[in-house]
Scaffold this motif. Structure first.
Motif, PDB file in Angstrom:
ATOM      1  N   GLU A   8      59.523 105.477  14.139  1.00 31.47           N
ATOM      2  CA  GLU A   8      58.496 106.320  13.506  1.00 31.47           C
ATOM      3  C   GLU A   8      58.442 106.139  11.992  1.00 31.47           C
ATOM      4  OE1 GLU A   8      58.630 110.148  16.544  1.00 31.47           O
ATOM      5  OE2 GLU A   8      59.949 110.119  14.797  1.00 31.47           O
ATOM      6  N   GLN A   9      59.535 105.654  11.390  1.00 32.29           N
ATOM      7  CA  GLN A   9      59.571 105.491   9.934  1.00 32.29           C
ATOM      8  C   GLN A   9      58.641 104.381   9.453  1.00 32.29           C
ATOM      9  OE1 GLN A   9      61.826 104.186  11.912  1.00 32.29           O
ATOM     10  NE2 GLN A   9      62.333 102.178  11.115  1.00 32.29           N
ATOM     11  N   ARG A  15      67.093 105.784  16.224  1.00 33.53           N
ATOM     12  CA  ARG A  15      66.281 104.683  16.740  1.00 33.53           C
ATOM     13  C   ARG A  15      67.114 103.549  17.338  1.00 33.53           C
ATOM     14  NH1 ARG A  15      65.711 104.882  11.160  1.00 33.53           N
ATOM     15  NH2 ARG A  15      66.236 102.995   9.986  1.00 33.53           N
ATOM     16  N   CYS A  32      65.342 108.229   6.195  1.00 32.99           N
ATOM     17  CA  CYS A  32      65.199 107.552   7.490  1.00 32.99           C
ATOM     18  C   CYS A  32      66.410 106.697   7.834  1.00 32.99           C
ATOM     19  CB  CYS A  32      63.929 106.707   7.527  1.00 32.99           C
ATOM     20  SG  CYS A  32      63.936 105.296   6.388  1.00 32.99           S
ATOM     21  N   ASP A  33      67.268 106.403   6.843  1.00 32.84           N
ATOM     22  CA  ASP A  33      68.442 105.565   7.073  1.00 32.84           C
ATOM     23  C   ASP A  33      69.768 106.333   6.977  1.00 32.84           C
ATOM     24  OD1 ASP A  33      67.028 103.271   7.616  1.00 32.84           O
ATOM     25  OD2 ASP A  33      67.093 102.533   5.556  1.00 32.84           O
ATOM     26  N   LYS A  40      61.435 110.835   6.524  1.00 32.54           N
ATOM     27  CA  LYS A  40      61.755 111.597   7.735  1.00 32.54           C
ATOM     28  C   LYS A  40      63.188 111.264   8.134  1.00 32.54           C
ATOM     29  CE  LYS A  40      60.477 112.503  12.435  1.00 32.54           C
ATOM     30  NZ  LYS A  40      59.578 112.329  13.532  1.00 32.54           N
ATOM     31  N   ARG A  41      63.988 112.285   8.357  1.00 31.93           N
ATOM     32  CA  ARG A  41      65.387 112.079   8.732  1.00 31.93           C
ATOM     33  C   ARG A  41      65.490 111.802  10.231  1.00 31.93           C
ATOM     34  NH1 ARG A  41      70.339 113.599   5.985  1.00 31.93           N
ATOM     35  NH2 ARG A  41      71.996 113.780   7.505  1.00 31.93           N
ATOM     36  N   ASN A  42      66.271 110.787  10.581  1.00 30.54           N
ATOM     37  CA  ASN A  42      66.523 110.387  11.963  1.00 30.54           C
ATOM     38  C   ASN A  42      65.255 110.198  12.786  1.00 30.54           C
ATOM     39  OD1 ASN A  42      69.290 109.878  12.478  1.00 30.54           O
ATOM     40  ND2 ASN A  42      69.704 112.053  12.146  1.00 30.54           N
ATOM     41  N   PRO A  43      64.365 109.339  12.337  1.00 35.70           N
ATOM     42  CA  PRO A  43      63.148 109.093  13.113  1.00 35.70           C
ATOM     43  C   PRO A  43      63.468 108.434  14.456  1.00 35.70           C
ATOM     44  CG  PRO A  43      63.338 107.514  11.327  1.00 35.70           C
ATOM     45  CD  PRO A  43      64.437 108.508  11.141  1.00 35.70           C
ATOM     46  N   SER A  46      56.616 108.315   5.607  1.00 37.99           N
ATOM     47  CA  SER A  46      57.440 108.311   6.820  1.00 37.99           C
ATOM     48  C   SER A  46      58.891 107.904   6.556  1.00 37.99           C
ATOM     49  CB  SER A  46      56.817 107.397   7.873  1.00 37.99           C
ATOM     50  OG  SER A  46      56.666 106.088   7.366  1.00 37.99           O
ATOM     51  N   LEU A  47      59.148 107.242   5.445  1.00 35.32           N
ATOM     52  CA  LEU A  47      60.514 106.855   5.102  1.00 35.32           C
ATOM     53  C   LEU A  47      61.375 108.062   4.749  1.00 35.32           C
ATOM     54  CD1 LEU A  47      59.768 103.703   2.914  1.00 35.32           C
ATOM     55  CD2 LEU A  47      60.548 103.758   5.294  1.00 35.32           C
TER      56      LEU A  47
END
Length: 191
Positions: free
Chosen positions: A12-13, A58, A96-97, A23-26, A20-21
């Motif tokens: 999703e990121q 992911r 996101c990472d 967002k935590r734990n996409p 979208s980057l």
């Protein structure tokens, strides 16, 4: 020993950049889930196989969908967590990472196990922004741990920058972002 590095499916990121980057734990997208399921055809597993997985949703979803129905070892480890490539000075890890909290991994993915080899600091911080020297030390520790398993091949579900960093370290070749694997693309490297 052959290492087979697999990039996770579409996450999703990658949609609605750059927001979208953050967002935590996409999770995987529908397309990413389909990509992960197709790995069963291109990389069939046996009960003797070991799959190392980055502690992000992911990558764990990719591994879960790929290994569904196969009772192989699935080990979550920060040794294959996200890695910025190339490393940029004064950068920080994007949401996101950020790795999933250890206590939540087994609750969410009960068929997985946690790697007990990495130092606690690596579980807490990963090596996304670690210096090349720090990354090299951790990567060499991971490769030594893999050799001790005495397997002909080991699978690793990870991220584009991490895979490229390991490829560069193992091959001694200079790589760039142009060498990044696409979603669920894989590279086999003899180590």
């Amino acid at each position: 020993m052959d290492l087979i590095f697999i990039r996770h499916g579409e996450g999703e990121q990658t949609h609605n950049l750059p927001a979208s980057l953050h967002k935590r734990n996409p999770s995987l997208t529908k397309k990413g889930m389909d990509q992960a399921k197709k790995l069963k055809d291109s990389l069939p597993l046996s009960t003797q196989d070991i799959v190392f997985i980055s502690p992000l949703v992911r990558t764990m979803q990719t591994a879960m969908l790929w290994t569904d129905g196969m009772d192989c070892r699935k080990i979550v480890t920060p040794y294959v967590s996200p890695r910025m490539f190339p490393l940029l000075a004064n950068k920080h890890t994007l949401p996101c990472d950020v790795m999933m909290e250890v206590e939540n991994i087994l609750h969410t993915f009960p068929s997985f196990e946690l790697d007990d080899n990495p130092p606690v600091a690596l579980w807490n911080e990963g090596f996304n922004t670690a210096t090349e020297g720090e990354f090299s030390k951790h990567a060499k520790d991971f490769l030594a741990n893999c050799r001790r398993l005495k397997k002909e091949k080991i699978y690793i579900v990870s991220h584009d920058g991490t895979i490229t960093s390991y490829r560069q370290l193992i091959s001694g070749s200079q790589l760039s972002r142009d060498d990044f694997p696409k979603e669920t693309e894989w590279f086999q490297i003899n180590c």
